[in-house]
Design an enzyme around this catalytic site. Sequence first.
Site, PDB file in Angstrom:
ATOM      1  N   LYS A   1       0.960  -1.144  -0.084  1.00  0.00           N
ATOM      2  CA  LYS A   1      -0.177   0.105  -0.067  1.00  0.00           C
ATOM      3  C   LYS A   1       0.873   1.172   0.041  1.00  0.00           C
ATOM      4  O   LYS A   1       0.475   2.078  -0.435  1.00  0.00           O
ATOM      5  CB  LYS A   1      -0.875   0.023   1.243  1.00  0.00           C
ATOM      6  N   GLY A   2       1.985   1.245   0.723  1.00  0.00           N
ATOM      7  CA  GLY A   2       2.917   2.380   0.787  1.00  0.00           C
ATOM      8  C   GLY A   2       3.462   2.704  -0.721  1.00  0.00           C
ATOM      9  O   GLY A   2       3.296   3.988  -0.874  1.00  0.00           O
TER      10      GLY A   2
ATOM     11  N   CYS B   1      25.961   6.285  12.563  1.00  0.00           N
ATOM     12  CA  CYS B   1      25.658   6.399  13.966  1.00  0.00           C
ATOM     13  C   CYS B   1      26.187   5.493  14.845  1.00  0.00           C
ATOM     14  O   CYS B   1      27.417   5.507  15.052  1.00  0.00           O
ATOM     15  CB  CYS B   1      24.042   6.029  13.917  1.00  0.00           C
TER      16      CYS B   1
ATOM     17  N   GLN C   1      30.409   5.306  15.757  1.00  0.00           N
ATOM     18  CA  GLN C   1      30.971   5.246  16.979  1.00  0.00           C
ATOM     19  C   GLN C   1      32.138   3.873  16.880  1.00  0.00           C
ATOM     20  O   GLN C   1      32.859   4.194  17.802  1.00  0.00           O
ATOM     21  CB  GLN C   1      29.714   4.651  18.234  1.00  0.00           C
TER      22      GLN C   1
ATOM     23  N   GLU D   1      -3.072   6.620   4.092  1.00  0.00           N
ATOM     24  CA  GLU D   1      -2.988   4.936   4.003  1.00  0.00           C
ATOM     25  C   GLU D   1      -3.510   4.323   5.282  1.00  0.00           C
ATOM     26  O   GLU D   1      -2.933   4.829   6.351  1.00  0.00           O
ATOM     27  CB  GLU D   1      -1.592   4.747   3.741  1.00  0.00           C
TER      28      GLU D   1
ATOM     29  N   HIS E   1      21.931  10.202  10.578  1.00  0.00           N
ATOM     30  CA  HIS E   1      21.480   9.310   9.535  1.00  0.00           C
ATOM     31  C   HIS E   1      21.274   9.973   7.983  1.00  0.00           C
ATOM     32  O   HIS E   1      20.231  10.307   7.957  1.00  0.00           O
ATOM     33  CB  HIS E   1      20.270   8.568  10.209  1.00  0.00           C
TER      34      HIS E   1
ATOM     35  N   GLU F   1      20.859   8.412   5.385  1.00  0.00           N
ATOM     36  CA  GLU F   1      20.163   7.783   4.467  1.00  0.00           C
ATOM     37  C   GLU F   1      18.605   8.350   4.500  1.00  0.00           C
ATOM     38  O   GLU F   1      17.994   8.061   3.442  1.00  0.00           O
ATOM     39  CB  GLU F   1      20.261   6.187   5.019  1.00  0.00           C
TER      40      GLU F   1
HETATM   41  N1  GLN Z   1      23.309   3.004  20.262  1.00  0.00           N
HETATM   42  C1  GLN Z   1      24.016   4.229  19.958  1.00  0.00           C
HETATM   43  C2  GLN Z   1      23.415   5.532  20.571  1.00  0.00           C
HETATM   44  O1  GLN Z   1      22.180   5.349  21.112  1.00  0.00           O
HETATM   45  C3  GLN Z   1      23.590   4.481  18.191  1.00  0.00           C
HETATM   46  C4  GLN Z   1      22.084   4.581  17.649  1.00  0.00           C
HETATM   47  C5  GLN Z   1      21.863   4.411  16.390  1.00  0.00           C
HETATM   48  O2  GLN Z   1      23.004   3.835  15.716  1.00  0.00           O
HETATM   49  N2  GLN Z   1      20.854   4.955  15.769  1.00  0.00           N
HETATM   50  O3  GLN Z   1      24.007   6.487  20.458  1.00  0.00           O
END
Ligand code: GLN
Length: 544
Positions: free
Chosen positions: A19-20, A384, A388, A143, A510, A512
Site C-alpha cells: 500500500k505504501g 551512527c 561510534q 493510507e 542518519h 540515509e
Molecule cells: N546506540 C547508539 C546510541 O544510542 C547508536 C544509535 C544508532 O545507531 N541509531 O547512541
Amino acid sequence: MGNTKFIFVTGGVTSSLGKGIISASLGKLLQARGLKVTIQKFDPYINIDPGTLNPYEHGECYVTDDGAETDLDLGHYERFLNITTSQANNVTTGRIYYNVITKERKGDYLGKTVQVVPHITDEIKRSIFSLGETGDYDIVITEIGGCVGDIESLPFIEAVRQARWDLGANNALVIHLTLVPYLKSAGELKTKPTQHSVKQLLESGIQPDILVCRSEHRLPMDIRKKMALFCNVHINSVIEALDAETIYDVPILMRKEKLDERVLSKLKLSNKTEPDIDRWKEFLGRHKNPTNEVKIALVGKYVELPDAYKSIAEAFTHAGAENECRVNLEWVHSEEITSENVLSLLANMDGILVAPGFGERGIQGKLIAAQIAREQRIPFFGICLGMQCAVIEFARNVLNLEGANSTEMDPETAHPVIGLMEEQKNITQMGGTMRLGAYVCRLNKGTKAYQAYDKFSVTERHRHRYEFNNTYLEDFKKGGMIASGKNPDTGLVEMIELKDHPWYVGSQFHPELKSTVLTPHPLFVNFIKAAIGYKKDKESKDNK
Ligand code: GLN
C-alpha cells in the site's frame, strides 16, 4: 479545509501488498501534474510510535525532521515525492487514544461518556483533516495500515466512512488494494478473495471507488469485468498492479494503467496537463543501465530482515544510479565476523558500511569491520553506531587507549570515548527520549565531508543517545582521525574521518533518511564514487 481533496487507501486479502508503494506512486503521478500532495499513514497498533519497537517487529524506524519516530512507509513517501513529512504524517491507534485520554483527564469531555464513536473516530478525523487545514496541499492521501476486517483497524475504517460523508462527493475517494492470486493447478486467476474483501468493506459502509489489484499475471478483460460487476466499480477503475522489477517502476506502471486519470476524474480535477516524469525516467534509465559495478558490505545485526535497513538500501540505489553503477549489497551479519574470518569475508569488498544499531550484540564484528577497512584502505562509511565503532576501534588500536568503549556497552570503561550526553543522563523513559530529528552540522573545509556536500552548513537527522566524548578530541586529531563536522551550538561531533585514507567517513546522524530519487545523498554518492575508484585501482594493480 479549503480545496483539499482526500484519497484513502485501504488494503484487503492480505498484508504486505505494498500500500505504501502504491500510495507513493499515485502521489508521485499527481505531483508530476503540478498538484501539491502529501501522504499520511495510520498504523493500527497501540504503541504511541514505532520508536520502541524492535526492528524484527517492524523494520526500520524512520525519523522525520521534527524528530518523529515513524513507520518506514514515510521513507517511501519522502523518497518518491521529494517532500518532507512530519509527526502529522504518521498516527497510531496508541497516539489517538493517548490524545483522547489526555483530553478526558483535562476535563474536555466533562459530563460525557468517552466512546470509540464518536470520540476516537473524531480524533482520527481531526488528524486527517488537520493536514488539509494547513492549506499546503491540494491532495492528502491517507493510507490505512493493516487489512479490512482486522479488529484493530475498525475505528479507522469507520472514520474514513464518516470523513467521506463529511467531505461530500468529488472531494474524497477510496482506493482498495487487493490480491488476485493465480492458482497454478487450475491455471486461473481468482477474483473471489477480492470480492470478499470488498464485501467486508461494504459491511463497514464503504464502497471503494477504485480497485488496485496486485497480481503476478496480467488481468484479462473477462477478469476485470467480473471484478467490476461484483464489486460495483467501473471497469476502468479496475487497475492492474503487476509485480515490478523495482519499486521505482510502480509509478510508470500505474501511469500505464491510468490510475492518476481515474483519480482526477473522480475528484473532478483537471487532467489536461500530462504528468512530467522525465527526471524519474532518467533515474530509472541510469538505475537499469549501469556502466559500473561495486560490491558493498552492509555490516549489521538485523541483516536477516532487510527492512531493518530500508533507507540505507534505497540510498544506495539512488547513489548507484547517480554514479551509473550497480551497487551489489552483501549483507554481512556482524555476529559472524571474527578476527580469523574477516579477511575472507570483507577483503574483496569495494566498500564497507557499518550500520546503525543499539546494544552490545554484534559490536565485536562491527569493530573488526571498521579496523579492516582502516588497515586495508577500503572505503568505509559508518552511520551512527557505525561511526561510534570506528571511533572505539581507532581509540583502542591506534591511540592505544586500552578498553576504550562507549558507555552504552561498558558503563565502567576507563576510556569512555563515546558517552552519554549530559541531558540524557537523567532520562528514565524509553519512548521518544533520544536526540531526535534535524540538527545543523558545520563542516570543515578540506575534508571529505565538505567535498561531498560542497557547502559549510547542512541539516541532518538524528536518532541516538550517545555522542563522541570531546575530551578526547585532541588525541584523535593528533592520531589522524578528525572531526570533519560539528554542531555549531553544542560543539558535538557530527562527523569524523581519517586524514590518511582514501575514504573513511562516519556520521553521527542518519544521512540515509534524506536521500531521495531526485536528490541522492551526497555522502552515499561520494562513498560509491570512492568504491568505484578503489575497485579500479585494485584491478589496475592486479593487471600489472
Ligand atoms: N546506540 C547508539 C546510541 O544510542 C547508536 C544509535 C544508532 O545507531 N541509531 O547512541
